[in-house]
Design a protein around this motif. Structure first.
Motif, mmCIF file in Angstrom:
data_model
loop_
_atom_site.group_PDB
_atom_site.id
_atom_site.type_symbol
_atom_site.label_atom_id
_atom_site.label_comp_id
_atom_site.label_asym_id
_atom_site.label_seq_id
_atom_site.Cartn_x
_atom_site.Cartn_y
_atom_site.Cartn_z
ATOM 1 N N ASP A 131 0.808 -1.220 0.000
ATOM 2 C CA ASP A 131 0.000 0.000 0.000
ATOM 3 C C ASP A 131 0.843 1.273 0.000
ATOM 4 O OD1 ASP A 131 -2.289 -1.528 0.047
ATOM 5 O OD2 ASP A 131 -2.438 -1.503 2.245
ATOM 6 N N LEU A 132 2.141 1.122 0.070
ATOM 7 C CA LEU A 132 3.010 2.295 0.116
ATOM 8 C C LEU A 132 2.920 3.131 -1.155
ATOM 9 C CD1 LEU A 132 5.120 3.862 1.733
ATOM 10 C CD2 LEU A 132 6.882 2.372 0.798
ATOM 11 N N LYS A 133 2.452 2.517 -2.232
ATOM 12 C CA LYS A 133 2.334 3.249 -3.488
ATOM 13 C C LYS A 133 1.392 4.439 -3.370
ATOM 14 C CE LYS A 133 -1.282 0.141 -5.187
ATOM 15 N NZ LYS A 133 -1.633 -0.863 -6.218
ATOM 16 N N ALA A 134 0.520 4.422 -2.364
ATOM 17 C CA ALA A 134 -0.429 5.518 -2.179
ATOM 18 C C ALA A 134 0.198 6.705 -1.450
ATOM 19 C CB ALA A 134 -1.652 5.025 -1.395
ATOM 20 N N ASP A 135 1.375 6.522 -0.894
ATOM 21 C CA ASP A 135 2.050 7.609 -0.186
ATOM 22 C C ASP A 135 2.631 8.598 -1.187
ATOM 23 O OD1 ASP A 135 4.723 8.781 1.020
ATOM 24 O OD2 ASP A 135 3.436 8.264 2.719
ATOM 25 N N THR A 136 2.181 9.847 -1.128
ATOM 26 C CA THR A 136 2.590 10.858 -2.114
ATOM 27 C C THR A 136 4.087 11.109 -2.095
ATOM 28 O OG1 THR A 136 0.443 11.953 -1.893
ATOM 29 C CG2 THR A 136 2.224 13.223 -2.906
ATOM 30 N N GLN A 137 4.658 11.206 -0.903
ATOM 31 C CA GLN A 137 6.090 11.487 -0.791
ATOM 32 C C GLN A 137 6.918 10.376 -1.423
ATOM 33 O OE1 GLN A 137 7.437 12.215 3.190
ATOM 34 N NE2 GLN A 137 9.548 12.651 2.581
ATOM 35 N N PHE A 138 6.518 9.141 -1.150
ATOM 36 C CA PHE A 138 7.259 8.020 -1.727
ATOM 37 C C PHE A 138 7.085 7.969 -3.240
ATOM 38 C CE2 PHE A 138 8.077 3.654 -2.986
ATOM 39 C CZ PHE A 138 9.250 3.384 -2.312
ATOM 40 N N ALA A 139 5.868 8.243 -3.701
ATOM 41 C CA ALA A 139 5.617 8.243 -5.146
ATOM 42 C C ALA A 139 6.470 9.288 -5.849
ATOM 43 C CB ALA A 139 4.141 8.496 -5.413
ATOM 44 N N ASN A 140 6.604 10.453 -5.220
ATOM 45 C CA ASN A 140 7.439 11.511 -5.809
ATOM 46 C C ASN A 140 8.905 11.098 -5.842
ATOM 47 O OD1 ASN A 140 5.210 13.169 -6.181
ATOM 48 N ND2 ASN A 140 5.497 14.263 -4.243
ATOM 49 N N LEU A 141 9.364 10.486 -4.754
ATOM 50 C CA LEU A 141 10.748 10.013 -4.710
ATOM 51 C C LEU A 141 10.980 8.948 -5.776
ATOM 52 C CD1 LEU A 141 11.436 9.739 -0.875
ATOM 53 C CD2 LEU A 141 12.712 11.134 -2.505
ATOM 54 N N GLN A 142 10.000 8.080 -5.935
ATOM 55 C CA GLN A 142 10.101 7.028 -6.940
ATOM 56 C C GLN A 142 10.263 7.618 -8.335
ATOM 57 O OE1 GLN A 142 6.710 4.360 -6.977
ATOM 58 N NE2 GLN A 142 6.889 4.100 -9.187
ATOM 59 N N THR A 143 9.468 8.626 -8.635
ATOM 60 C CA THR A 143 9.529 9.269 -9.950
ATOM 61 C C THR A 143 10.885 9.933 -10.180
ATOM 62 O OG1 THR A 143 7.143 9.682 -9.940
ATOM 63 C CG2 THR A 143 8.475 11.006 -11.433
ATOM 64 N N VAL A 144 11.365 10.647 -9.163
ATOM 65 C CA VAL A 144 12.649 11.333 -9.287
ATOM 66 C C VAL A 144 13.786 10.324 -9.422
ATOM 67 C CG1 VAL A 144 14.279 12.897 -8.161
ATOM 68 C CG2 VAL A 144 11.832 13.350 -8.024
ATOM 69 N N LEU A 145 13.696 9.231 -8.669
ATOM 70 C CA LEU A 145 14.738 8.205 -8.726
ATOM 71 C C LEU A 145 14.789 7.546 -10.094
ATOM 72 C CD1 LEU A 145 16.907 6.667 -7.208
ATOM 73 C CD2 LEU A 145 15.157 5.053 -6.454
ATOM 74 N N GLU A 146 13.622 7.254 -10.645
ATOM 75 C CA GLU A 146 13.577 6.661 -11.985
ATOM 76 C C GLU A 146 14.189 7.618 -13.008
ATOM 77 O OE1 GLU A 146 9.445 5.880 -12.397
ATOM 78 O OE2 GLU A 146 9.565 3.880 -11.528
ATOM 79 N N GLY A 147 13.864 8.911 -12.870
ATOM 80 C CA GLY A 147 14.448 9.905 -13.772
ATOM 81 C C GLY A 147 15.955 9.978 -13.627
ATOM 82 N N THR A 148 16.431 9.842 -12.392
ATOM 83 C CA THR A 148 17.874 9.872 -12.143
ATOM 84 C C THR A 148 18.568 8.686 -12.787
ATOM 85 O OG1 THR A 148 17.571 11.042 -10.043
ATOM 86 C CG2 THR A 148 19.647 9.859 -10.347
ATOM 87 N N GLU A 149 17.965 7.512 -12.696
ATOM 88 C CA GLU A 149 18.555 6.333 -13.319
ATOM 89 C C GLU A 149 18.653 6.504 -14.833
ATOM 90 O OE1 GLU A 149 19.997 3.880 -11.811
ATOM 91 O OE2 GLU A 149 19.448 4.622 -9.832
ATOM 92 N N ASN A 150 17.646 7.116 -15.409
ATOM 93 C CA ASN A 150 17.689 7.381 -16.851
ATOM 94 C C ASN A 150 18.787 8.387 -17.187
ATOM 95 O OD1 ASN A 150 15.550 5.642 -17.434
ATOM 96 N ND2 ASN A 150 14.006 7.241 -17.115
ATOM 97 N N ARG A 151 18.949 9.384 -16.329
ATOM 98 C CA ARG A 151 20.008 10.373 -16.548
ATOM 99 C C ARG A 151 21.387 9.742 -16.421
ATOM 100 N NH1 ARG A 151 18.248 16.000 -13.485
ATOM 101 N NH2 ARG A 151 16.174 16.222 -14.440
ATOM 102 N N ILE A 152 21.517 8.827 -15.467
ATOM 103 C CA ILE A 152 22.787 8.117 -15.305
ATOM 104 C C ILE A 152 23.129 7.358 -16.577
ATOM 105 C CG2 ILE A 152 23.904 6.179 -14.132
ATOM 106 C CD1 ILE A 152 22.509 7.092 -11.557
#
Length: 204
Positions: A131-152
């Motif tokens: 159910d953690l997917k519903a947490d806004t803060q975690f969802a935002n971190l997830q999005t930023v992290l995915e973007g960072t991996e793509n940038r890497i």
């Protein structure tokens, strides 16, 4: 006799000028390519540092979300310990010199280990706290992290290209002669690693 001497001196002078021009052109080209490599490497490090900065935030967010849970999930605890070890190792090697093949390999291996540990951690979290997917803060971190991996991945690709151009310039004849004289040597490349090329599985 005097005429022959003049001709010989003229030939020597022309040869010296040609050698100087060749040396100057080659040196300047190598300096430019070397700076391209340094700049590209700096961008790779920026993205690695961005990931390093995000990981503690993700861990703290998960810990905060799970604080109300009465059960301790062994898989998450174990995965977090592995992530912490990999994180510390990568942090200790942040200032690795890319000109040194040994230091470059250690740095690269540490970042790959961190990438794998992060993937294991988020998968363990996924299983423990669906159910953690519903947490806004975690969802935002997830999005930023995915973007960072793509940038890497993007910056590593650019680094590979500029190092390839530099190494070709250093190894080609006759530039390789001047490269040896001026102290320019081939630079190491990223080792092919299928796991490192993939972003961590942080889908929830």
């Amino acid at each position: 006799m005097k005429k022959k001497t003049i001709i010989v001196l003229a030939v020597i002078a022309i040869a010296a000028i040609a050698l100087f021009a060749s040396a100057k052109s080659t040196y300047n080209t190598m300096v430019n390519l070397d700076q391209d490599v340094e700049q590209s490497w700096a961008q790779v490090q920026v993205q690695y540092q961005r990931r390093m900065d995000l990981i503690p935030n993700m861990v703290e967010t998960v810990k905060g979300y799970a604080a109300h849970e009465s059960n301790t999930y062994e898989s998450v605890t174990r995965a977090r310990a592995g992530l912490s070890d990999a994180y510390n190792q990568a942090r200790d090697l942040q200032d690795a010199d890319p000109a040194s093949p040994e230091a470059f390999d250690r740095y690269n291996n540490a970042q790959q280990a961190l990438n794998r540990a992060l993937s294991i951690y988020v998968n363990a979290v996924h299983e423990a706290y669906p159910d953690l997917k519903a947490d806004t803060q975690f969802a935002n971190l997830q999005t930023v992290l995915e973007g960072t991996e793509n940038r890497i991945a993007t910056e590593r690709g650019r680094y590979t290209d500029v190092v390839k151009a530099y190494n070709i310039a250093v190894k080609r004849f006759p530039a390789n002669i001047w490269a040896g004289i001026f102290g320019f040597s081939a630079k190491p490349q990223f080792a092919a690693d299928a796991e490192a090329a993939k972003a961590p599985h942080v889908q929830f």
